[in-house]
Write a protein that holds these residues in place. Structure first.
Motif: not given
Length: 555
Positions: A212, A218, A225, A256
């Protein structure tokens, strides 16, 4: 996950519990005989075998969950299911068994995604049931998990997926690590093996996170993800419970965690770039834990058991263990820019998404400069997402298939040439600017093509949130070049002179002298017929510099 039982489920899980009871009562356990196994190798078809495989996993997951939810449950049917899973020739999918050859192991010791997930399911089930389960069944489960998964995982030789840096790292290492946490640690020798296995899983998680950028994007899309990051979180929380170490305590992990909310189009739809889908399911337990840890939006919908067609124990068990109803603490941003991923998404009454990147991303599509227009809950100018996975879909002729090819995206064809794959085929971001009234996003797409005489191709997006997109392709060429501008939809457009209309939802005006509409019927990820309309606006880019402008209006 609790050692012996799940907490009392909140009322919001009623429909999921009903699904579990129904699936647990289903006696169907499809056979995985040789004719089913050989089908992939003979034909390249994956889905016929996998439908049988995942129906077996549905019954396994449902019966395990039912046994842990209701202590009075008769464990005879679950014991039969566990025994049957132990009888399987391999826990890996036929499409993946090649991954065991690097260790000179047979298919029964192929440690792929699904072998790891199976081990995780069996290990936590046996550990949580303890003396409730017949010792003979428990002993066999432990022996099969050891032989099929723990032995290859404790071998010093690298596994084929180590170094992928994508969802495989998180799922394989996370599920195996959680299985080890459930079954090992009862003796000094076990403790030493467990420590070594957890170290291997930590290294895999480091590689997964390294895939990442700092924006947390993603490239594989929201579905992957859910898969990869979900198993990262499940393993991280199991490790934290065991050692106190917190893999989630990271600014990058926080980014993330926010990814799906940053690429949401609204109403449960998400930008479906790469091998993703527009309406992925998001596990309610995962979203609950991320909301607790990072303040991201909690789950708004509790999915059905059947929304995950693979019936993964990680998602189901953590939803049963972690889900709590909650309300969003913050208002989502209207515009999201992910600079490392080179995606822009705006949501509101209308939604717009566009992407740069490069053409060698995980689950890559040749789609630099592609875009989506979303109105009234529908993506009209669309991204096709994932096609049917077959042997060829991941082979050298991948880009002969519509879904991943440039022919299946709203990007130019120049002198009959489409975008090419490769890490050097890159969209260079020239500009991103959002002043609250207009979003400007400019990409240099020149390197995506190999066309003699093409000096440059710049694609400029101008988006107004009231529902207007101006798309301009600026071309500099040494000679006259035929130019086809493709626009992709699952709705049939009606072309007219200088315009086109998609059911009154989106209209287009342009200056191309010719337009045509073609229909291509292919198959989606679940092997269902997928009808795709391609509007082609044809013109010529004359020698020198020229601009080609397209204006879309959404209603």
């Amino acid at each position: 996950m609790p050692d012996s039982a799940f907490p009392r489920p909140p009322g919001e899980l009623t429909s999921l519990l009903r699904d579990i009871r129904a699936a647990a009562a289903d006696d169907a356990m499809p056979e995985l005989g040789f004719s089913a196994y050989r089908d992939y190798f003979d034909t390249g078809n994956r889905i016929r075998y996998e439908r049988r495989y995942f129906r077996r996993r549905a019954r396994l997951a449902a019966r395990a969950a039912q046994a842990l939810l209701a202590p009075e449950t008769d464990l005879g049917p679950l014991a039969d299911t566990l025994w049957s899973v132990c009888d399987e020739y391999t826990w890996a999918l036929p499409a993946h068994v090649r991954h065991s050859t690097d260790q000179d192991r047979g298919p029964e010791q192929c440690l792929d995604l699904f072998a790891a997930e199976t081990a995780h399911t069996l290990a936590e089930t046996v550990a949580a049931l303890g003396d409730r389960l017949d010792r003979r069944v428990a002993d066999r489960v432990r022996a099969e998990v050891e032989r099929r998964v723990f032995v290859p995982y404790t071998d010093d030789r690298p596994l084929n997926w180590e170094g992928f840096g994508n969802n495989w790292e998180a799922v394989c290492a996370g599920a195996t690590g959680m299985a080890a946490l459930a079954l090992l640690g009862g003796s000094p020798a076990d403790t030493s093996r467990l420590a070594a296995m957890l170290d291997r899983s930590r290294r895999a998680m480091d590689r997964y996170l390294a895939g990442f950028g700092d924006d947390g994007g993603c490239a594989e899309g929201v579905d992957y993800w859910v898969y990869g990051f979900g198993y990262f979180v499940y393993f991280a929380e199991a490790l934290r419970e065991h050692t106190g170490e917190d893999l989630l305590d990271s600014a990058k992990v926080a980014q993330i965690a926010a990814f799906p909310h940053r690429v949401a189009l609204g109403g449960g739809a998400y930008a479906p770039f790469s091998d993703a889908s527009e309406r992925p399911w998001l596990p309610a337990g995962l979203l609950t834990r991320l909301a607790e840890r990072f303040g991201t939006p909690p789950a708004r919908v509790v999915p059905s058991l059947h929304d995950d067609h693979c019936y993964r124990w990680g998602h189901l068990s953590r939803t049963l263990a972690w889900f709590r109803p909650g309300t969003p603490a913050t208002t989502a941003e209207a515009t999201s820019h992910l600079p490392d991923l080179a995606w822009v998404v705006h949501r509101g009454r209308f939604a717009f998404a566009a992407k740069g990147g490069h053409n060698d991303e995980p689950h890559n599509h040749n789609d630099l400069g592609h875009f989506v227009l979303h109105t009234r809950g529908q993506s009209v100018l669309d991204d096709l997402g994932a096609g049917e996975y077959t042997a060829g879909y991941f082979g050298p002729d991948r880009y002969d298939r519509l879904h991943p090819s440039a022919r299946g995206h709203s990007v130019p064809v120049i002198d009959g040439q489409v975008q090419l794959p490769g890490a050097d085929r890159t969209a260079k971001v020239l500009l991103f600017h959002d002043d609250g009234d207009t979003i400007r996003f400019d990409l240099d797409l020149t390197s995506a093509y190999d066309v003699p005489g093409l000096r440059s191709l710049i694609r400029r997006f101008r988006w107004w949130p009231h529902g207007r997109l101006e798309l301009t392709d600026e071309i500099d060429t040494e000679r006259d070049l035929p130019l086809e501008e493709l626009f992709i939809s699952r709705r049939e457009p009606v072309p007219a002179t200088g315009s086109a209309d998609w059911d009154g939802l989106v209209t287009l005006t342009h200056n191309c002298p010719q337009t045509s509409v073609s229909l291509e019927t292919t198959h989606d990820h679940q092997a269902r017929p997928d009808s795709v309309y391609r509007l082609t606006c044809t013109t010529v880019a004359p020698a020198g510099q020229s601009s080609h402008r397209f204006v879309f209006t959404l209603t």
